[in-house]
Design a protein around this motif. Structure first.
Motif, PDB file in Angstrom:
ATOM      1  N   VAL A   1      10.447   4.354  -6.842  1.00 19.21           N
ATOM      2  CA  VAL A   1      10.291   3.388  -5.750  1.00 19.21           C
ATOM      3  C   VAL A   1      11.000   2.087  -6.094  1.00 19.21           C
ATOM      4  O   VAL A   1      10.860   1.559  -7.203  1.00 19.21           O
ATOM      5  N   ILE A   2      11.754   1.579  -5.136  1.00 17.08           N
ATOM      6  CA  ILE A   2      12.395   0.266  -5.245  1.00 17.08           C
ATOM      7  C   ILE A   2      11.888  -0.602  -4.101  1.00 17.08           C
ATOM      8  O   ILE A   2      11.958  -0.209  -2.927  1.00 17.08           O
ATOM      9  N   VAL A   3      11.368  -1.761  -4.422  1.00 17.68           N
ATOM     10  CA  VAL A   3      10.932  -2.732  -3.422  1.00 17.68           C
ATOM     11  C   VAL A   3      12.006  -3.798  -3.292  1.00 17.68           C
ATOM     12  O   VAL A   3      12.365  -4.445  -4.280  1.00 17.68           O
ATOM     13  N   ALA A   4      12.532  -3.974  -2.089  1.00 17.43           N
ATOM     14  CA  ALA A   4      13.529  -5.009  -1.817  1.00 17.43           C
ATOM     15  C   ALA A   4      12.895  -6.041  -0.894  1.00 17.43           C
ATOM     16  O   ALA A   4      12.560  -5.727   0.247  1.00 17.43           O
ATOM     17  N   ASP A   5      12.702  -7.235  -1.400  1.00 18.54           N
ATOM     18  CA  ASP A   5      12.015  -8.265  -0.615  1.00 18.54           C
ATOM     19  C   ASP A   5      12.502  -9.631  -1.064  1.00 18.54           C
ATOM     20  O   ASP A   5      13.098  -9.774  -2.135  1.00 18.54           O
ATOM     21  N   ILE A   6      12.196 -10.631  -0.259  1.00 16.80           N
ATOM     22  CA  ILE A   6      12.660 -11.979  -0.555  1.00 16.80           C
ATOM     23  C   ILE A   6      11.831 -12.636  -1.653  1.00 16.80           C
ATOM     24  O   ILE A   6      12.262 -13.572  -2.310  1.00 16.80           O
ATOM     25  N   ALA A   7      10.615 -12.134  -1.858  1.00 14.43           N
ATOM     26  CA  ALA A   7       9.734 -12.679  -2.903  1.00 14.43           C
ATOM     27  C   ALA A   7       8.905 -11.559  -3.492  1.00 14.43           C
ATOM     28  O   ALA A   7       8.682 -10.524  -2.861  1.00 14.43           O
ATOM     29  N   ARG A   8       8.446 -11.780  -4.722  1.00 13.23           N
ATOM     30  CA  ARG A   8       7.629 -10.779  -5.413  1.00 13.23           C
ATOM     31  C   ARG A   8       6.264 -11.361  -5.717  1.00 13.23           C
ATOM     32  O   ARG A   8       6.142 -12.462  -6.264  1.00 13.23           O
TER      33      ARG A   8
ATOM     34  N   LEU B   1       1.575  -7.948  -8.331  1.00 14.65           N
ATOM     35  CA  LEU B   1       0.885  -6.716  -7.965  1.00 14.65           C
ATOM     36  C   LEU B   1       0.967  -5.714  -9.103  1.00 14.65           C
ATOM     37  O   LEU B   1       2.016  -5.559  -9.742  1.00 14.65           O
ATOM     38  N   ALA B   2      -0.127  -5.003  -9.336  1.00 13.17           N
ATOM     39  CA  ALA B   2      -0.218  -4.109 -10.487  1.00 13.17           C
ATOM     40  C   ALA B   2       0.826  -3.000 -10.450  1.00 13.17           C
ATOM     41  O   ALA B   2       1.329  -2.574 -11.497  1.00 13.17           O
ATOM     42  N   HIS B   3       1.189  -2.526  -9.258  1.00 13.28           N
ATOM     43  CA  HIS B   3       2.078  -1.364  -9.212  1.00 13.28           C
ATOM     44  C   HIS B   3       3.512  -1.703  -9.610  1.00 13.28           C
ATOM     45  O   HIS B   3       4.332  -0.794  -9.770  1.00 13.28           O
TER      46      HIS B   3
ATOM     47  N   HIS C   1       0.829  -1.214   0.000  1.00 13.15           N
ATOM     48  CA  HIS C   1       0.000   0.000   0.000  1.00 13.15           C
ATOM     49  C   HIS C   1       0.858   1.257   0.000  1.00 13.15           C
ATOM     50  O   HIS C   1       0.465   2.278  -0.564  1.00 13.15           O
ATOM     51  N   LEU C   2       2.040   1.189   0.609  1.00 13.46           N
ATOM     52  CA  LEU C   2       2.931   2.345   0.615  1.00 13.46           C
ATOM     53  C   LEU C   2       3.519   2.604  -0.764  1.00 13.46           C
ATOM     54  O   LEU C   2       3.569   3.761  -1.216  1.00 13.46           O
ATOM     55  N   ALA C   3       3.963   1.563  -1.457  1.00 14.51           N
ATOM     56  CA  ALA C   3       4.635   1.750  -2.758  1.00 14.51           C
ATOM     57  C   ALA C   3       3.773   2.525  -3.753  1.00 14.51           C
ATOM     58  O   ALA C   3       4.243   3.506  -4.343  1.00 14.51           O
ATOM     59  N   PRO C   4       2.500   2.128  -3.969  1.00  7.55           N
ATOM     60  CA  PRO C   4       1.698   2.899  -4.926  1.00  7.55           C
ATOM     61  C   PRO C   4       1.411   4.331  -4.467  1.00  7.55           C
ATOM     62  O   PRO C   4       1.248   5.225  -5.309  1.00  7.55           O
ATOM     63  N   LYS C   5       1.371   4.573  -3.157  1.00  3.18           N
ATOM     64  CA  LYS C   5       1.200   5.947  -2.670  1.00  3.18           C
ATOM     65  C   LYS C   5       2.373   6.820  -3.109  1.00  3.18           C
ATOM     66  O   LYS C   5       2.191   7.959  -3.564  1.00  3.18           O
ATOM     67  N   LEU C   6       3.581   6.267  -2.965  1.00  2.00           N
ATOM     68  CA  LEU C   6       4.776   7.031  -3.341  1.00  2.00           C
ATOM     69  C   LEU C   6       4.867   7.218  -4.852  1.00  2.00           C
ATOM     70  O   LEU C   6       5.290   8.268  -5.332  1.00  2.00           O
ATOM     71  N   VAL C   7       4.469   6.196  -5.598  1.00  2.00           N
ATOM     72  CA  VAL C   7       4.435   6.319  -7.062  1.00  2.00           C
ATOM     73  C   VAL C   7       3.476   7.434  -7.468  1.00  2.00           C
ATOM     74  O   VAL C   7       3.764   8.238  -8.361  1.00  2.00           O
ATOM     75  N   ALA C   8       2.321   7.484  -6.795  1.00  2.00           N
ATOM     76  CA  ALA C   8       1.337   8.528  -7.097  1.00  2.00           C
ATOM     77  C   ALA C   8       1.881   9.919  -6.788  1.00  2.00           C
ATOM     78  O   ALA C   8       1.445  10.910  -7.387  1.00  2.00           O
TER      79      ALA C   8
END
Length: 335
Positions: free
Chosen positions: A27-34, A37-39, A15-22
């Motif tokens: 935005v860079i998402v760093a996570d163990i899995a993807r 998601l539309a954004h 929910h945070l990532a699309p807020k920042l894109v807007a």
């Protein structure tokens, strides 16, 4: 500006990532899995295991990055007592340490980091402000409290770190311990409460939680800790009663002697047959209500969503998931 979200594929991050894109941010998402998601059409994903310092370093932080740490092991799935330390600490504590060290190496000073209200332990004063005594009741709370101690150290070295202490984060797609509740309601079975159910139970909406992180960035990342919770949380009886009525269930609410239930759950925990984590049931009949006025004063953040609505939204998503995967989002654990 680049915004790097560790654990950004999780419940709050999605929910945070699309807020920042807007907002027009990179935005860079760093996570163990993807997840699917539309954004991600507008967000770069970097695979990262925060327990591995080399993996964190490989994200490629830069000095002017805005960094968020949402990575965490939660209280679901329930762990037996002997395994809790090794379950929580590698991600919650050491992962946070690796992120802060990576930030230091490149001179990135700004971090928004999520801990938990469970650092407080039993209720001592009401409502619970950020100055409430700290006494975690288990390894999860301790793993988060230790990250606050890390933050205090790095602040002395020039970092700006905003800490958030949320209540149980809830919204569409959130299950964990709630799945047991939803099943009882679906099966028209009695729903036991720990205690009378007259005490309020406070959640925090995932939407409000994500907005808090954005507000901290906008406010310049204050070196402060902030409680996150809803306004005017209802009594447990009303919260669950509204959900049962919404579901059209024949379930009834069953008050219990809180002390007896807790001792029974303690015994099951000692026998390595936990039904709930002690950090959940030991405070279940207490008035654990966070005062969130500091975030309003300093960040301009005010929660917008009611606990009743968010619990029903989580249940509706659970029902949609049962009806078919095409109509529901991925479930993620809850505290």
């Amino acid at each position: 500006m680049r915004h790097v979200i560790f654990g950004g594929d999780g419940f709050v991050g999605r929910h945070l990532a699309p807020k920042l894109v807007a907002d027009g941010e990179e935005v860079i998402v760093a996570d163990i899995a993807r997840s699917d998601l539309a954004h991600y059409r507008n967000v770069r994903f970097v695979q990262c295991d925060v327990t591995d310092p080399a993996s964190v370093a490989a994200v490629g932080l830069k000095a002017d990055d805005m960094v968020y740490n949402l990575s965490a092991k939660m209280l679901s799935p329930i762990q037996v007592r002997a395994k809790r330390h090794d379950f929580f600490f590698p991600v919650n504590f050491h992962g946070t340490e690796h992120i802060m060290q990576a930030m230091d190496r490149v001179g990135a000073p700004r971090l928004v980091h999520y801990t938990t209200d469970m650092i407080y332990g039993h209720t001592v004063t009401q409502p619970m402000t950020e100055e409430h005594p700290v006494a975690p009741l288990g390894e999860y709370g301790w793993s988060k409290q230790k990250t606050e101690e890390l933050a205090a150290e790095w602040r002395t070295r020039g970092m700006s770190i905003s800490l958030f202490r949320p209540r149980l984060i809830i919204g569409p797609g959130r299950l964990g311990i709630l799945e047991k509740l939803f099943k009882l309601i679906d099966w028209n079975l009695p729903v036991p409460m720990i205690g009378s159910g007259r005490n309020p139970y406070q959640f925090i909406s995932v939407f409000d939680c994500a907005e808090a992180a954005r507000a901290a960035w906008k406010a310049g990342v204050p070196n402060e800790a902030y409680n996150l919770g809803s306004l005017n949380p209802p009594p447990v009886k009303k919260l669950l009663g509204d959900l049962i009525r919404h579901a059209g269930s024949k379930s009834i609410l069953l008050p219990t002697p809180g002390w007896a239930v807790k001792r029974t759950l303690d015994l099951l925990d000692l026998m390595n047959m936990p039904i709930m984590d002690p950090e959940q049931y030991l405070i279940a009949d207490e008035e654990c209500v966070l005062d969130v006025s500091k975030a309003e004063r300093q960040l301009g953040w005010v929660p917008q969503y009611r606990d009743e609505d968010m619990l029903i939204a989580a249940y509706s998503e659970y029902r949609a998931k049962k009806a078919g995967p095409a109509v529901a989002t991925k479930h993620v654990p809850a505290e």
